[in-house]
Structure formats: C-alpha cells, structure tokens
Design a protein around this motif. Structure first.
Motif, PDB file in Angstrom:
ATOM      1  N   MET A 179       0.829  -1.206   0.000  1.00 18.04           N
ATOM      2  CA  MET A 179       0.000   0.000   0.000  1.00 18.04           C
ATOM      3  C   MET A 179       0.866   1.259   0.000  1.00 18.04           C
ATOM      4  SD  MET A 179      -3.055  -1.101  -0.179  1.00 18.04           S
ATOM      5  CE  MET A 179      -4.238   0.154   0.314  1.00 18.04           C
ATOM      6  N   GLY A 180       1.995   1.214   0.694  1.00 15.79           N
ATOM      7  CA  GLY A 180       2.893   2.363   0.721  1.00 15.79           C
ATOM      8  C   GLY A 180       3.403   2.680  -0.680  1.00 15.79           C
ATOM      9  N   THR A 181       3.840   1.640  -1.407  1.00 13.99           N
ATOM     10  CA  THR A 181       4.335   1.840  -2.773  1.00 13.99           C
ATOM     11  C   THR A 181       3.221   2.375  -3.670  1.00 13.99           C
ATOM     12  OG1 THR A 181       5.776  -0.042  -2.403  1.00 13.99           O
ATOM     13  CG2 THR A 181       5.570   0.743  -4.668  1.00 13.99           C
ATOM     14  N   LEU A 182       2.028   1.790  -3.500  1.00 16.12           N
ATOM     15  CA  LEU A 182       0.871   2.239  -4.286  1.00 16.12           C
ATOM     16  C   LEU A 182       0.619   3.736  -4.057  1.00 16.12           C
ATOM     17  CD1 LEU A 182      -1.300   0.929  -6.115  1.00 16.12           C
ATOM     18  CD2 LEU A 182      -2.768   0.773  -4.107  1.00 16.12           C
ATOM     19  N   MET A 183       0.617   4.142  -2.784  1.00 15.33           N
ATOM     20  CA  MET A 183       0.355   5.554  -2.472  1.00 15.33           C
ATOM     21  C   MET A 183       1.466   6.450  -3.015  1.00 15.33           C
ATOM     22  SD  MET A 183      -2.527   6.008  -1.068  1.00 15.33           S
ATOM     23  CE  MET A 183      -2.495   7.560  -0.172  1.00 15.33           C
ATOM     24  N   TYR A 184       2.710   5.953  -2.992  1.00 16.38           N
ATOM     25  CA  TYR A 184       3.815   6.734  -3.552  1.00 16.38           C
ATOM     26  C   TYR A 184       3.577   6.987  -5.030  1.00 16.38           C
ATOM     27  CZ  TYR A 184       8.516   7.755  -5.252  1.00 16.38           C
ATOM     28  OH  TYR A 184       9.606   8.325  -5.859  1.00 16.38           O
ATOM     29  N   MET A 185       3.056   5.953  -5.720  1.00 14.98           N
ATOM     30  CA  MET A 185       2.768   6.111  -7.142  1.00 14.98           C
ATOM     31  C   MET A 185       1.588   7.048  -7.368  1.00 14.98           C
ATOM     32  SD  MET A 185       3.318   2.121  -8.066  1.00 14.98           S
ATOM     33  CE  MET A 185       2.620   2.166  -9.717  1.00 14.98           C
ATOM     34  N   ILE A 186       0.574   6.983  -6.497  1.00 16.23           N
ATOM     35  CA  ILE A 186      -0.636   7.800  -6.677  1.00 16.23           C
ATOM     36  C   ILE A 186      -0.355   9.268  -6.347  1.00 16.23           C
ATOM     37  CG2 ILE A 186      -2.927   8.280  -5.722  1.00 16.23           C
ATOM     38  CD1 ILE A 186      -3.264   5.255  -5.382  1.00 16.23           C
ATOM     39  N   GLU A 187       0.227   9.507  -5.165  1.00 11.01           N
ATOM     40  CA  GLU A 187       0.405  10.888  -4.713  1.00 11.01           C
ATOM     41  C   GLU A 187       1.607  11.563  -5.384  1.00 11.01           C
ATOM     42  OE1 GLU A 187      -1.195  12.851  -2.107  1.00 11.01           O
ATOM     43  OE2 GLU A 187      -2.884  11.512  -2.441  1.00 11.01           O
ATOM     44  N   GLY A 188       2.520  10.728  -5.908  1.00 14.06           N
ATOM     45  CA  GLY A 188       3.630  11.271  -6.705  1.00 14.06           C
ATOM     46  C   GLY A 188       4.482  12.314  -6.025  1.00 14.06           C
ATOM     47  N   GLY A 189       4.944  12.014  -4.824  1.00 12.45           N
ATOM     48  CA  GLY A 189       5.903  12.906  -4.191  1.00 12.45           C
ATOM     49  C   GLY A 189       5.279  14.107  -3.504  1.00 12.45           C
ATOM     50  N   GLU A 190       3.974  14.341  -3.755  1.00 10.27           N
ATOM     51  CA  GLU A 190       3.336  15.485  -3.100  1.00 10.27           C
ATOM     52  C   GLU A 190       2.907  15.127  -1.685  1.00 10.27           C
ATOM     53  OE1 GLU A 190       0.350  18.009  -5.158  1.00 10.27           O
ATOM     54  OE2 GLU A 190       0.988  16.776  -6.838  1.00 10.27           O
ATOM     55  N   SER A 191       2.545  16.127  -0.903  1.00  9.21           N
ATOM     56  CA  SER A 191       1.957  15.970   0.432  1.00  9.21           C
ATOM     57  C   SER A 191       2.711  14.965   1.300  1.00  9.21           C
ATOM     58  CB  SER A 191       0.483  15.569   0.314  1.00  9.21           C
ATOM     59  OG  SER A 191       0.327  14.462  -0.542  1.00  9.21           O
ATOM     60  N   GLY A 192       4.036  14.916   1.148  1.00 11.11           N
ATOM     61  CA  GLY A 192       4.847  14.131   2.075  1.00 11.11           C
ATOM     62  C   GLY A 192       5.230  12.741   1.591  1.00 11.11           C
ATOM     63  N   PHE A 193       4.577  12.249   0.540  1.00 13.24           N
ATOM     64  CA  PHE A 193       4.917  10.912   0.053  1.00 13.24           C
ATOM     65  C   PHE A 193       6.150  11.015  -0.865  1.00 13.24           C
ATOM     66  CE2 PHE A 193       0.513  10.751   1.209  1.00 13.24           C
ATOM     67  CZ  PHE A 193       0.347   9.499   1.770  1.00 13.24           C
ATOM     68  N   THR A 194       7.304  11.412  -0.280  1.00 10.88           N
ATOM     69  CA  THR A 194       8.464  11.719  -1.107  1.00 10.88           C
ATOM     70  C   THR A 194       9.308  10.512  -1.485  1.00 10.88           C
ATOM     71  OG1 THR A 194       9.594  12.257   0.929  1.00 10.88           O
ATOM     72  CG2 THR A 194       8.691  14.097  -0.318  1.00 10.88           C
ATOM     73  N   SER A 195       9.125   9.383  -0.783  1.00  9.76           N
ATOM     74  CA  SER A 195       9.878   8.181  -1.141  1.00  9.76           C
ATOM     75  C   SER A 195       9.097   6.958  -0.673  1.00  9.76           C
ATOM     76  CB  SER A 195      11.255   8.196  -0.495  1.00  9.76           C
ATOM     77  OG  SER A 195      11.136   8.034   0.899  1.00  9.76           O
ATOM     78  N   ILE A 196       9.485   5.771  -1.174  1.00  5.89           N
ATOM     79  CA  ILE A 196       8.748   4.569  -0.768  1.00  5.89           C
ATOM     80  C   ILE A 196       8.908   4.270   0.718  1.00  5.89           C
ATOM     81  CG2 ILE A 196       8.517   2.088  -1.117  1.00  5.89           C
ATOM     82  CD1 ILE A 196       8.971   2.457  -4.025  1.00  5.89           C
ATOM     83  N   PRO A 197      10.137   4.336   1.296  1.00 12.10           N
ATOM     84  CA  PRO A 197      10.242   4.092   2.738  1.00 12.10           C
ATOM     85  C   PRO A 197       9.322   5.013   3.545  1.00 12.10           C
ATOM     86  CG  PRO A 197      12.422   4.091   1.766  1.00 12.10           C
ATOM     87  CD  PRO A 197      11.470   4.488   0.672  1.00 12.10           C
ATOM     88  N   ARG A 198       9.281   6.283   3.179  1.00 14.16           N
ATOM     89  CA  ARG A 198       8.398   7.239   3.857  1.00 14.16           C
ATOM     90  C   ARG A 198       6.940   6.854   3.698  1.00 14.16           C
ATOM     91  NH1 ARG A 198       9.328  12.426   6.016  1.00 14.16           N
ATOM     92  NH2 ARG A 198       7.398  13.486   5.545  1.00 14.16           N
ATOM     93  N   SER A 199       6.566   6.358   2.503  1.00 16.06           N
ATOM     94  CA  SER A 199       5.176   5.974   2.255  1.00 16.06           C
ATOM     95  C   SER A 199       4.820   4.730   3.054  1.00 16.06           C
ATOM     96  CB  SER A 199       4.955   5.718   0.764  1.00 16.06           C
ATOM     97  OG  SER A 199       5.271   6.877   0.025  1.00 16.06           O
ATOM     98  N   ILE A 200       5.813   3.825   3.219  1.00 14.46           N
ATOM     99  CA  ILE A 200       5.567   2.638   4.040  1.00 14.46           C
ATOM    100  C   ILE A 200       5.368   3.061   5.492  1.00 14.46           C
ATOM    101  CG2 ILE A 200       6.628   0.537   4.950  1.00 14.46           C
ATOM    102  CD1 ILE A 200       7.951   0.201   2.213  1.00 14.46           C
ATOM    103  N   TYR A 201       6.185   4.009   5.924  1.00 17.24           N
ATOM    104  CA  TYR A 201       6.018   4.579   7.273  1.00 17.24           C
ATOM    105  C   TYR A 201       4.599   5.132   7.424  1.00 17.24           C
ATOM    106  CZ  TYR A 201       6.284   8.491  10.615  1.00 17.24           C
ATOM    107  OH  TYR A 201       6.020   9.390  11.605  1.00 17.24           O
ATOM    108  N   TRP A 202       4.130   5.863   6.398  1.00 16.92           N
ATOM    109  CA  TRP A 202       2.767   6.385   6.442  1.00 16.92           C
ATOM    110  C   TRP A 202       1.746   5.259   6.539  1.00 16.92           C
ATOM    111  CZ3 TRP A 202      -1.053   5.181   2.968  1.00 16.92           C
ATOM    112  CH2 TRP A 202      -2.270   5.853   3.152  1.00 16.92           C
ATOM    113  N   ALA A 203       1.971   4.195   5.749  1.00 13.89           N
ATOM    114  CA  ALA A 203       1.008   3.086   5.739  1.00 13.89           C
ATOM    115  C   ALA A 203       0.921   2.441   7.121  1.00 13.89           C
ATOM    116  CB  ALA A 203       1.409   2.050   4.693  1.00 13.89           C
ATOM    117  N   ILE A 204       2.077   2.287   7.802  1.00 18.88           N
ATOM    118  CA  ILE A 204       2.058   1.696   9.138  1.00 18.88           C
ATOM    119  C   ILE A 204       1.354   2.637  10.109  1.00 18.88           C
ATOM    120  CG2 ILE A 204       3.515   1.012  11.080  1.00 18.88           C
ATOM    121  CD1 ILE A 204       5.492  -0.101   9.040  1.00 18.88           C
TER     122      ILE A 204
END
Lengths: 279, 279, 279, 279
Positions: free
Chosen positions: A170-195
């Motif tokens: 889900m983190g990778t998916l969100m990274y692809m959807i949000e495209g670096g905006e609103s804090g989803f700047t990398s996959i590790p960060r997006s995984i952190y968000w997902a958790i």
C-alpha cells in the motif's frame, strides 16, 4: 532465589546476603526500598537533565547526582557479586546484566560524549518493585499474561508479517498515486505512512491530498480497522485459555478421591467418578 | 507440494526439482535461502531508489541491480516451468502468478516509464519464507487465522457496509454544518474525514472548527469507539471457535474405543459412551 | 414481506406487486437491480456536485439528473403505495419512511436553498441490496450482530455515560492547566479534546504544550487505552453468547426423541436422556 | 437506601425524607428530576461561561445563575443532613462528599480567583440519574462491569507498568536518534510522544523526521498495535467470567430439589443429582 549453601562462608557475607538478596527481613525490605528510591531519583535526574532550561540552571547538581548514583550502584553491584555463592550465575542472569548496564554509561561518558542517556536502562531495574511488594499475586498475573503472549507468538508473528507486507504494497501504491506530493516523497516514507495508518495512530504529518489517494487511504483504514480485531482475538482466546487452565488446575488440586486417588472432581460431586467411592 | 511422477523424466530434471521446489535437502534449503536474500535485496533496492538523494548518487548501481535481479528471476521462473511435471498447474497457481509478475515490471520499463515500482510485487514472494522455516506450525496458525476470518467474512461485510453508510451520512452532515471551512470542501472529502474519524486514525488534516461540528464529531468518535468493539467481538468469537475445534479434533483423534471404533471420548472417561466397552 | 391477500385486487396490481416487492421472479430481481443502480447513481451525483470544480463544469447535467432521479423515485413510491394491500403499514414501515424522505429534498429546494444535500438519505435505501442478494445468510449474521448489540445496550450506555463524565472532568482540568493556550480556549473545546484523546482519534488540532498538561494527557491516554477494552469485552461476550445460542438452537432442533418428543440431545447421544428410548 | 427508623422523628422530616431520598413516590420522583435539571443547567452554565464571547455578552446572567444554583444546592445539602437519621453516614458517603464539593467552589471564589471551574465536580452528581430511572438493570450491569474491572486490576496494573517502562525506554531512544529536532526536545517530551504513539492517539504535534526515527517509530506502533490486544483480552475474559457467574447464579437459584433442598440443577435434569428424588 533460594538461599545458597553458606557452610563455608563467614557470618558477614551470610548476613549481607539476607539483606541484599532477601525481602523477608526488615533490613532486607528496607534495603530494597532505599534502592528503589535511588533508582527512581537517578532516572528522574537523567530525564530532567535533558530539558535545556533545567540543565542550564542546575548543571552542577546533575553532575554530582549522576556520579553519586553511579558510584552507589557500582558498590551495590560489587557487593552482590561478592556475597552471592554463585557469582557467575548472578552475573549472567537477567537482573545481573541489567545491574551492570545500569552503572556503565556514566563511566562511558569519560570517553564518549552522549552516552549518559543510556542510563535510562536503569529504569528496567524498577521491575524489582514486584519483588518487594511480595508480588505472588502480581507474578502469577504476569505469568498468565506472558504465557498467553508466548502461546500466541506464532500467530502474532504471522499476523505482523502480513501487516508489514500489506504496508509495503500500500505504501508503494500511495507513492505512485500521490507522486511525491503531500509528504509521500519516497517509498520508505510511504511505508512509514502506511504503518501509521493501519495501526490507527494517524499523526497527520503525511496525509493524502488527491481524491484517489484519499479513497485508497480510506480503504486501508477500514482494512486496518477490521485487522486490529485479529491480534485482539488471538490474545483474548489465549488469555481465556490460560485463565481456564489455571482455575481448573487450582480447583482440581483441591478435590481428591481417597479411594482411588483421582483428582479433578466437580464441585458438587458426591461420588468419585472413577471408582464410585464416596468423596 | 508432493513429488510429481518422474518416471519418464531425465535425471537432471529430477535433481533440479528436488533443489528448486523441495526444502528437505541441504541443496534445496540453500537454494531457497539464496532466493529469499535475492528477493529482499531487489525489493530494498527499489525502495532506496525512490529516495531522491540516494537515487542521484547511485543511479548506475540501481540500474545494474535491477536488471541483474530481473534476469535472475526470469531464469528461475523458466527453470520452474521447465522442471515441474505440470507446468500449467504451476503457472496458474498463486506463487506461479506472483513469480511471473515479479519479473515483468522491469521489462515494462523498456516501453512505459514508471512501471518499475510494480516490482514491489516481489515482496509477496517473501511469503516463501514460511516454507523454508518448515513452517508446519506457522501454517497451522495461519490456517486457524484465515479460517476464522473466512468464517466471519459475512459478518465483517455487513459491518463494513454499515460503517460505510454511517460515514456517508455523517460526512454529508458535517459538510452541511462546517460549510466548506476547515477542509470540509466537498462531500467526498467529508466522507474521507468521517472514515478517518470512525476508524480512530485521526490525521487532523481536516478537523471541525465550529462548536456544532465538534459536538457532532465527538458523537461520531464515541460511536466509532463503541463500534470498533464489533469486528473484534466477531473475530474473537471465531478464533475461539476455530481454536476449540482444532483442539477437540486433536484430542478426540487420540482416544478411540477398540470395541466399536468410536472416537471422541472425554479425557477421564473409563467406558466407551457408544458401546459401554472398557476403553 | 409475505404476499398479501389479493382476492379482490385486479390482475395488474397483483403482477406489479410481485415485480416491485418480490425478489423471487426474474422481473422482480431485475426491478430491484435497476432501482439499486438508480440509487447509487443519484447518490454519486449529489456527492460529485459538492466538488466545486465538477459542479461548475457540469451544472446542467447535475440539475437534470437530480430531477430525473427524483421523479423516478416519486413514481416508484406512488406505485408502492398503490399496489400494496396495506398502504398505511408500508408508509409507516422503516423502508416506507426512508423511501419518502429520499424524494422530498429535491422538492424542498424549490422553496429552501441547500436542502438538496438531504438527498444523501437515499443512501440508506442501499440497504435494500441485502434483499436482492437473497441474503438469508447476511440477514442471519446481521441479526446475530444486532441482537448482541441490543443485549449489551445497557452496559454500553453505562459505559458511554462514564466516558462522557470522565471527558467532562478531564477537559475542565486541562482548560485550567493549559489556560487558554494551544487551543484549550474554552471548556466545551477542552471536552472535545478530551473525547478526541480518550477515543484515541487524536487529531492534533488541539494538543497540550505545558509539561503538566502533557503529563495529564498521558494519563488520560493510558486510561483511554485501558478503557477501550471495556466495550470490546462487552460486545465480544454478547456475540459469543448469541453465536452459542444460535448453534445450540440449530443443533437442538435437529435431534428429537420420537418417544417423548424431547429435543436438544447431544450429537453423539444414542438414547433419549429424558425417557431412555432409542433415538 | 432503606428507610431509617422514624419512630422518634416528627412527621415533616419523615415526609421530606420520602421526597428527597426516595424515588418511589410521585413527589420523590419529581424532586429528583428537578434536581437533575438544576445540575445540568448549572454545569452547562459553567461551561458556556468559559467561552469568551458568551461570557462577555452575558456576564451578569452567569453571575446570577452561579449564585442561584449554589444557594439551591446548599439548601438541598442542608436538608439532606437535617432529615436523614444518620447524618454522619450520609456526609461521608460517596454522594454526600460529592454533594458538598458541588457547593463549595462558588464560595471559594469569594477568596480565590479561578476556583469556580471546580464546579464541574457537580457533573458527577449526574450519576444520580441512574437512581431515578429505577436502574436495577443498569446497576446490575454496572456492577458486572466494575466487578470485571476489579478482578482484572492486578493484570491491568502489571500491563500499564510494562507499557510505561516501554514508553520510557523508547522515548529516550527517540530523543537520542532525533536529537532535539522535530519536537523531541527533551526526554519527558519524548516519553509523552511514546505514550501518544503506543496508545495509537497520534496527535502529530511531535513526529519523527529522520529515516531511522521513522523506522523505530514504526516498530513502536506495531508493538502498540499488538499490545492493545492485551488489556482487551484481560477485560473480555473477566467480563465473560462475570457474566457466566451471574447467569449460573440466577439459573441455579431457580431449580431446587424439594427433597434435599439442593439447588443448581441443570435445565433438563429430571432427578436431583444429590438425592435422586424427582425434581
């Protein structure tokens, strides 16, 4: 800890052992209470020292208290090593290691800066409190809890593995959807968000801004909401089981047939279910 | 996976099968462990590549590693297709599809930009780890969990439907109350907020500012608080049930009447409940 | 809904009844599916209309679709009133009232602005979906859930009352501690914060800044953490009970003694426990 | 509260007692309802007074209402002391102390500023509502809940101790990792953050910014997620036990053997299990 064999030890060591390791005598209890307060004060002092305003105002006091407590605990540790009949066994026991680690950080600061925060390890020593309170009752409860957790550790691991895999996808998916905006700047960060989202913590430091991202996030939340039921279900079942076993054991131990020796009769039974002898 | 019929296969294929699909032999185990590490490294590499600073510093390394792992996994996939006795069955099995999907994204990047993130699908392959650890125990736990979830899927669906309807109504209500202020700019966004609130995630990117809005939000939270108990209750009941069934089955399988063959006698039973023969 | 007595009704009404209220015939099923899609589309249309960019781009489309669906639902409602044998009973039933409320808001917009959002009430009509899916199974699950909730409503009310009292006291306390800073500008707002915290939603729009405030907030969180266990425990117990009762009823209904008529025999019983006759 | 012995009391006191303390008569019920509304209004008035805009607009009204309700409650308290047969017992009972505390804050404001917010203690008096509603049923439920909580208090304490130790260690760790940035400015603050995270509240006022910090935070969240299952499991087990005991007691009380007086027979039992007499 049972009393070691003191036949060949001098009287002083014997007396000290009762005070330092025991909790039954008045002196032994007092020793433990004084020790606990020393631990509390030393941990508090480290914490307060980390607040800049307080540190700047009372720098000397913190320096003195740190060395005072460290020397105190060093003496205590040496004493324990000296008076116990099996120094090795103590040194490698859980509390033996913690007791040692609780003194080292301050000495470490002589060579390395910043090591003093490790003193917080001392807080683990506070678990001794359960020994003072004669915590038969607490220990039994703790053992019920830890047994239940131990029994469900395989299920919990499978579950955490599944949750982490879900967070990764889900983190990778969100990274692809949000495209670096609103804090989803990398996959590790997006995984952190997902958790952060699945566990329903929800800091809000990273939050989806696009409609699609919010839809996917909503789905993830609802999944997290349903998923949180799983560990609860696991642990509840195990605790209920552990509780039942303990009660059965306790009550079964009480009623025994005199004729055949069988135990485990129901409370209102009149005859032994094994040999029909009157209970 | 049971050994397929190898009567008409050459010895090489037979040996490879034991290594690639099996986990019992030393070579088979080594193969699986090397494979797992390759998967971990390839997934890690994709993740790190998404961090801009790292990507810019090691662009070449990522390019090489991506193609290296992709070709490795392509070879592995071909090998599996080649050596299995039933290629179709494998190709359409869960792991067969995942294994294929794990290699495709990199080839896709030759034609479409951005497809490389799909590589994260590879992380699902990590589930193979449970096979290496000889996870009889883990698999049994996982099956208890998935059975419990399967048994409660109707209740969970009814529940999620009710939660979503509630979110739709409350979201619209809040949109009307807050009137576009403080983030409630549209109904879909307000529904997103309602889900964030009911599931107790609570990002805070959208939060009510009016007194009335806060009162309604408080009500929604308390409802969410009481509602979260429902899936937990459902799953707990099912897990307890599944656990009980498994235990009953296990213990029942142990005691069998020699006379009539009936199984499932209580632990302290002395006579068969079916034919009265002594157990 | 059972078939009403149609003896004195014309054939047309009879046929329409089967189509509109029934779900067993092909036409009846088709009618319900078309209706559901109309509801979904009309609700979606209202939601999208609330997004400013979309509303401005397709204003005409939304106007037309709103009136189209409203007239459609008005016809449907009139039809239901006309063909049912007991119009009053339908009109005051749960779905009867919802069906009426689903048509009114659009007419309301002729007189009052902003009423159109009430159309979201239509989403409740989506619950009809369970009727189409022939949801014996879903309805049974839903009834287990709602019975469990109904059985625990007294406990839940006592619990929510206690939580609200706690929120009131802690909110006031925090208002006094934080003194209007960091968002605690009034007692109602502080109570809102306390509810946000106890329910673990935690928006972060209001958060304590003083050390004392953070300490009290930490305490409140730990209390909330322990408290959340209570509704879960209540509902879990009730669901387990409800599930047990249902199973007992189902299995008991199956085995009946022919001799004495007593039901409720264990699965592996051979003789009636009431009259000793062979089952 | 049972009727005290009124033999030597004048008729007025007797009548007043029935009205003030009783809820069975019409007058007694009316008295309690009026009292409840007075409490609700006085609490509401304090809350609204804390909102600056409202306070400035209606300052006089709040002053009058505060003194009106305070004098009313003072009269009520004096009345209760006067008419009860055992003034001491009432004065030191739970409600006696709350009733007194509910009147004091206003008098306190004559000497100390800001004390008026203590009036919120009055809200505890709202618990009287359960007496009016003749809440046999609610009281029984409340006693099931409080028994379950009391039975699990040792486990909950052990659990909260473990959670707090975890928060202390993880908080210090994060303080060392984040190094004063992003809000982790001191150890107490970091511990506050750790509690906010473990309990899944997640304000987001303090959130990790470094990769390492986010990794550790993710771990802490997953632990918190698994840990939250523990209190739930404890309380669920206890509630299930309490519920079971209550039911067993109730049903056992119903079936009694006429021959030997033994109670506690199964629902479908025909003969007394104690003396074999027909039930």
């Amino acid at each position: 800890m049972s009393h070691p064999d003191f036949k060949f030890l001098p009287q002083l060591r014997k007396n000290l052992f009762v005070i330092v390791f025991g909790t039954d005598t008045r002196a032994g209890k007092l020793f433990d209470i004084v020790l606990l307060w020393a631990i509390v004060l030393s941990v508090l002092s480290v914490m307060l020292e980390s607040v800049r305003e307080i540190r700047e105002a009372y720098a000397d006091l913190f320096f003195i208290s740190e060395w005072f407590f460290t020397i105190l605990f060093t003496i205590e540790y040496s004493l324990r090593i000296f008076i116990t009949a099996e120094p090795k066994k103590y040194a490698f026991s859980f509390f033996g290691i913690i007791d040692l680690l609780a003194t080292l950080p301050t000495y470490l600061t002589l060579f390395v800066a910043g090591g003093s925060y490790l003193i917080v390890i001392r807080s683990i020593r506070l678990l001794r409190i359960f020994r003072i309170l004669k915590l038969g009752r607490y220990l039994r409860e703790a053992s019920v809890l830890s047994n239940a957790l131990a029994a469900s550790r395989h299920k919990i691991l499978v579950f955490l593995g599944a949750v982490f895999t879900l967070a990764m996808i889900m983190g990778t998916l969100m990274y692809m959807i949000e495209g670096g905006e609103s804090g989803f700047t990398s996959i590790p960060r997006s995984i952190y968000w997902a958790i952060v989202t699945i566990t329903t913590v929800g800091y809000g430091d990273i939050a989806p801004q696009t409609i699609l991202g919010q839809a996917v996030a909503s789905m993830l939340m609802l999944m997290g909401y349903a998923i949180i039921a799983v560990p609860t279900g696991i642990v509840t079942t195990e605790i209920a089981q552990a509780e039942k076993n303990r009660k059965k054991k306790e009550s079964a131990a009480k009623r025994e047939c005199i004729a055949c020796g069988k135990i485990g009769h129901a409370k209102d039974a009149i005859f032994c279910k094994n040999c029909a002898a009157k209970l």
